[in-house]
Design a protein around this motif. Structure first.
Motif, PDB file in Angstrom:
ATOM      1  N   THR A 182       0.837  -1.196   0.000  1.00 15.36           N
ATOM      2  CA  THR A 182       0.000   0.000   0.000  1.00 15.36           C
ATOM      3  C   THR A 182       0.876   1.251   0.000  1.00 15.36           C
ATOM      4  OG1 THR A 182      -0.154   0.300   2.404  1.00 15.36           O
ATOM      5  CG2 THR A 182      -1.642  -1.316   1.407  1.00 15.36           C
TER       6      THR A 182
ATOM      7  N   ILE B 295      -0.901  -0.621  -4.416  1.00 14.07           N
ATOM      8  CA  ILE B 295      -2.039   0.288  -4.273  1.00 14.07           C
ATOM      9  C   ILE B 295      -1.508   1.713  -4.276  1.00 14.07           C
ATOM     10  CG2 ILE B 295      -3.899   1.102  -2.760  1.00 14.07           C
ATOM     11  CD1 ILE B 295      -4.221  -1.690  -1.722  1.00 14.07           C
TER      12      ILE B 295
ATOM     13  N   ARG C 153      -6.302   3.545  -5.248  1.00 16.70           N
ATOM     14  CA  ARG C 153      -6.712   3.651  -3.843  1.00 16.70           C
ATOM     15  C   ARG C 153      -8.231   3.756  -3.688  1.00 16.70           C
ATOM     16  NH1 ARG C 153      -3.789   8.257  -1.832  1.00 16.70           N
ATOM     17  NH2 ARG C 153      -5.435   9.491  -2.803  1.00 16.70           N
TER      18      ARG C 153
ATOM     19  N   ASP D  30     -10.085   1.494  -1.047  1.00 14.80           N
ATOM     20  CA  ASP D  30     -10.382   2.141   0.239  1.00 14.80           C
ATOM     21  C   ASP D  30     -11.888   2.353   0.396  1.00 14.80           C
ATOM     22  OD1 ASP D  30     -10.130   3.376   2.659  1.00 14.80           O
ATOM     23  OD2 ASP D  30      -9.251   5.232   1.883  1.00 14.80           O
TER      24      ASP D  30
ATOM     25  N   ASP E  23       2.140  -2.667   4.527  1.00 11.07           N
ATOM     26  CA  ASP E  23       1.267  -1.499   4.603  1.00 11.07           C
ATOM     27  C   ASP E  23       2.053  -0.287   5.089  1.00 11.07           C
ATOM     28  OD1 ASP E  23      -1.347  -0.039   4.787  1.00 11.07           O
ATOM     29  OD2 ASP E  23      -0.707   0.050   6.876  1.00 11.07           O
TER      30      ASP E  23
ATOM     31  N   ILE F 115      -7.478   1.175   4.770  1.00 12.77           N
ATOM     32  CA  ILE F 115      -6.779   0.376   3.755  1.00 12.77           C
ATOM     33  C   ILE F 115      -6.132  -0.849   4.405  1.00 12.77           C
ATOM     34  CG2 ILE F 115      -4.803   0.359   2.166  1.00 12.77           C
ATOM     35  CD1 ILE F 115      -5.534   3.222   1.410  1.00 12.77           C
TER      36      ILE F 115
END
Length: 324
Positions: free
Chosen positions: A152, A176, A197, A201, A218, A224
């Motif tokens: 992410t 992401i 995203r 999300d 992450d 997320i």
């Protein structure tokens, strides 16, 4: 010497700019480093606007990481002329940081630059690279040695380096990002798939989803991360190192007790120096990537303020390298 100084003008008002300041004087078990390069991190940007969670002492010099040469030493551990790197601890927070020509720090914060990597290269990785390496290490150390990994915040400093390292190690990487125009950039780094995203999300009331990823790195936190945890495969691992989306995590226990998912926090600030040394050695060897130039924008002290604005607005891509 020249330094990027943040000064408090009045309550909740701060000024940030380059000015001349005195070279610091050493005390016992400290080293004076002639800085060659520093990085630029989100925490630096927060410090530049007086965020009290980062910096409370002003005037203040930003820069949470640096690479350079020992100019003077009052410690038996280091000698003049050694090439070193410093990241984390209180550097650039309430201790003056790397955005200056000279910095003094406790010797206990300092790591010798490994053989095979230059001060410029190691600071191109910087705190972001160190955090990415620590994150990848946790996946490997917990049995995730192949498969699909979700990253992410993938256009940021940590995320972009993590994508590159994972690709080099043979993982299939899904990235992401909120920046649709950077999809080609992420695929050049090694992402096989990019999810925007806004498509990910979305709050999903289901406690779990279908198993999809062996691991997650992450960098943003919030919803997320909560949604990512729901789609980690059985016995998978997620690491967490950032909060640019949110510091809150609204989740449930099902991924942990039904799939044995492990959530591991990554801290590059106060982690043991031995852990940092091992991570730097991996970045100099098996984690070394050939996309560093694609990840990096080199700037001067005078250009930091403009870069801070981009970081705070979420418009930055990759790493900023500050040549001192």
């Amino acid at each position: 010497m020249k330094a990027l100084v943040v000064e408090k003008v009045e309550e909740k008002k701060f000024h940030c700019g380059v000015k001349e300041v005195e070279i610091p004087t050493l005390e016992e078990n400290e080293v004076l480093i002639k800085v060659s390069y520093s990085g630029l991190n989100y925490k630096d940007a927060l410090s530049s606007i007086g965020n009290p969670g980062v910096t409370r002492v002003f005037p203040h010099i930003t820069g949470v990481d640096l690479a350079g040469t020992i100019e003077k030493s009052s410690s038996e551990k280091f000698k003049e002329g050694e090439k070193v790197v410093v990241t984390g601890y209180d550097l650039g927070m309430n201790t003056n940081g790397g955005h200056s020509e000279y910095v003094k720090v406790p010797a206990s914060w300092v790591v010798n630059i490994p053989v095979g990597i230059s001060d410029k290269e190691i600071m191109t990785y910087g705190t972001a690279g160190l955090t990415a390496a620590l994150s990848v290490n946790e996946l490997l150390n917990n049995g995730i040695t192949e498969g699909k990994i979700l990253v992410t915040g993938a256009t940021g400093g940590v995320g972009s380096i993590a994508v590159s390292i994972l690709n080099k190690l043979g993982f299939e990487v899904t990235a992401i990002s909120g920046k649709e125009d950077k999809i080609p950039f992420l695929k050049e780094l090694g992402a096989s798939e990019v999810i925007l995203r806004n498509d990910f999300d979305i709050e999903n009331k289901r406690p779990m989803g279908s198993e999809k990823y062996d691991g997650v790195i992450d960098t943003v936190g919030g919803n997320i991360l909560a949604e990512a945890l729901k789609i980690v495969k059985y016995d998978g691992v997620a690491t967490c190192c950032g909060l640019t989306s949110s510091f809150q995590l609204n989740t449930n226990v099902f991924p942990f007790i039904l799939r044995g998912v492990r959530l591991i926090g990554i801290d590059s600030v106060e982690c043991k120096i031995e852990k940092k040394i091992k991570a730097w050695e991996k970045l100099a060897n098996e984690f070394a990537i050939d996309t560093l130039e694609n990840l990096t924008t080199e700037i001067s002290l005078e250009e930091i303020k403009e870069a801070y604005d981009k970081l705070l607005q979420g418009k930055a891509v990759g790493r900023y390298l500050v040549k001192i």
